[in-house]
Motif scaffolding. Sequence first.
Motif, PDB file in Angstrom:
ATOM      1  N   THR A 167      43.781  74.249  44.249  1.00 24.08           N
ATOM      2  CA  THR A 167      42.778  75.360  44.534  1.00 24.08           C
ATOM      3  C   THR A 167      43.183  76.139  45.671  1.00 24.08           C
ATOM      4  N   TYR A 168      43.388  75.467  46.673  1.00 25.76           N
ATOM      5  CA  TYR A 168      43.397  76.114  48.197  1.00 25.76           C
ATOM      6  C   TYR A 168      44.721  77.154  48.100  1.00 25.76           C
ATOM      7  N   LYS A 169      45.904  76.943  47.612  1.00 25.82           N
ATOM      8  CA  LYS A 169      46.864  77.521  47.376  1.00 25.82           C
ATOM      9  C   LYS A 169      46.817  78.850  46.403  1.00 25.82           C
ATOM     10  N   SER A 170      46.159  78.647  45.248  1.00 28.75           N
ATOM     11  CA  SER A 170      45.859  79.814  44.176  1.00 28.75           C
ATOM     12  C   SER A 170      44.852  80.531  44.796  1.00 28.75           C
ATOM     13  N   GLU A 171      43.844  80.065  45.479  1.00 26.40           N
ATOM     14  CA  GLU A 171      42.630  80.908  45.871  1.00 26.40           C
ATOM     15  C   GLU A 171      42.975  81.661  47.310  1.00 26.40           C
ATOM     16  N   MET A 172      43.597  81.048  48.038  1.00 27.92           N
ATOM     17  CA  MET A 172      43.853  81.373  49.385  1.00 27.92           C
ATOM     18  C   MET A 172      45.295  81.871  49.696  1.00 27.92           C
ATOM     19  N   TYR A 173      46.109  80.737  49.759  1.00 30.06           N
ATOM     20  CA  TYR A 173      47.465  81.033  50.420  1.00 30.06           C
ATOM     21  C   TYR A 173      48.151  81.884  49.652  1.00 30.06           C
ATOM     22  N   TYR A 174      48.410  81.956  48.445  1.00 32.29           N
ATOM     23  CA  TYR A 174      49.208  82.955  47.580  1.00 32.29           C
ATOM     24  C   TYR A 174      48.723  84.311  47.529  1.00 32.29           C
ATOM     25  N   THR A 175      47.363  84.482  47.904  1.00 30.15           N
ATOM     26  CA  THR A 175      46.763  85.931  47.882  1.00 30.15           C
ATOM     27  C   THR A 175      46.615  86.443  49.311  1.00 30.15           C
ATOM     28  N   GLU A 176      47.140  85.924  50.280  1.00 40.22           N
ATOM     29  CA  GLU A 176      46.939  86.384  51.623  1.00 40.22           C
ATOM     30  C   GLU A 176      48.212  86.647  52.261  1.00 40.22           C
ATOM     31  N   LYS A 177      48.359  87.644  53.407  1.00 42.51           N
ATOM     32  CA  LYS A 177      49.633  87.626  54.099  1.00 42.51           C
ATOM     33  C   LYS A 177      49.297  87.277  55.309  1.00 42.51           C
ATOM     34  N   PHE A 178      50.074  86.378  56.180  1.00 43.91           N
ATOM     35  CA  PHE A 178      49.793  86.045  57.531  1.00 43.91           C
ATOM     36  C   PHE A 178      50.596  86.670  58.364  1.00 43.91           C
ATOM     37  N   ASP A 179      50.042  86.823  59.827  1.00 40.73           N
ATOM     38  CA  ASP A 179      50.674  87.444  60.867  1.00 40.73           C
ATOM     39  C   ASP A 179      51.267  86.283  61.641  1.00 40.73           C
ATOM     40  N   GLY A 180      51.368  85.289  61.385  1.00 43.57           N
ATOM     41  CA  GLY A 180      51.726  84.198  62.276  1.00 43.57           C
ATOM     42  C   GLY A 180      51.282  82.910  62.067  1.00 43.57           C
ATOM     43  N   ILE A 181      51.261  81.897  62.788  1.00 45.68           N
ATOM     44  CA  ILE A 181      50.624  80.732  62.550  1.00 45.68           C
ATOM     45  C   ILE A 181      49.263  80.550  62.981  1.00 45.68           C
ATOM     46  N   GLU A 182      48.949  81.453  63.980  1.00 47.83           N
ATOM     47  CA  GLU A 182      47.450  81.442  64.453  1.00 47.83           C
ATOM     48  C   GLU A 182      46.463  82.135  63.040  1.00 47.83           C
ATOM     49  N   ASP A 183      47.053  83.292  62.568  1.00 47.79           N
ATOM     50  CA  ASP A 183      46.496  83.760  61.472  1.00 47.79           C
ATOM     51  C   ASP A 183      46.340  83.058  60.195  1.00 47.79           C
ATOM     52  N   PHE A 184      47.531  81.983  60.180  1.00 48.89           N
ATOM     53  CA  PHE A 184      47.324  81.150  58.982  1.00 48.89           C
ATOM     54  C   PHE A 184      46.150  79.909  59.401  1.00 48.89           C
ATOM     55  N   LYS A 185      46.114  79.681  60.435  1.00 49.39           N
ATOM     56  CA  LYS A 185      44.966  78.550  60.802  1.00 49.39           C
ATOM     57  C   LYS A 185      43.626  79.228  60.750  1.00 49.39           C
TER      58      LYS A 185
END
Length: 190
Positions: free
Chosen positions: A140-158
């Motif tokens: 759920t986490y990967k399909s709803e958030m991770y795969y739908t977002e772009k991250f500007d680095g580790i801090e943005d990912f966190k």
Amino acid sequence: MDKRYKPRQWQPGSKIAKSNLLAELPIPKNPHEVWVADFTYTRHHGQFVYFSVIMDLCTRQLVGEEISRTRDADLIVRTFQKAKQRHPEARPKIFPFRPGYRVCQPQDWKAARESSDRAGSMSGKGNCYDNAHMESFFHTYKSEMYYTEKFDGIEDFKRKTKKYIRFYNRRRLHSSLGYMSPADYAESKS
């Protein structure tokens, strides 16, 4: 000749083999009776980032989480400590973890688990039924958030992961909870 993957069972006498204690228990009726845990990993700029989570099985609330560039016992201990800081009264009877944690031997993790009356539970490599709830959460986490977002680095990912966890706990509805959010369900149980 077509070779198919065949999961291997833990050999008798294996130092890390544990029975699936979760299968022997009834579904928890109260918060903090059973916590389940696992980690997943993602790639950012060519490096792996590990995301460790503890979930309360009754309410489906995420009670502890940690993000790190290293997968080691310290990651798991920090996740557990965060969950205990948030819920110091919690005394879960069982604390399932999978072989993927690779923390079955470190003394600090074993001591933390034993001093808190927790027990490991795992079905064995390739047979993760005792951790199906965590596998479902990571999907759920990967399909709803991770795969739908772009991250500007580790801090943005966190930052975005913590925002998703707040959403998941407070607003995301679960059919297994009567279409309530984990936070609302937990409040209805208190």
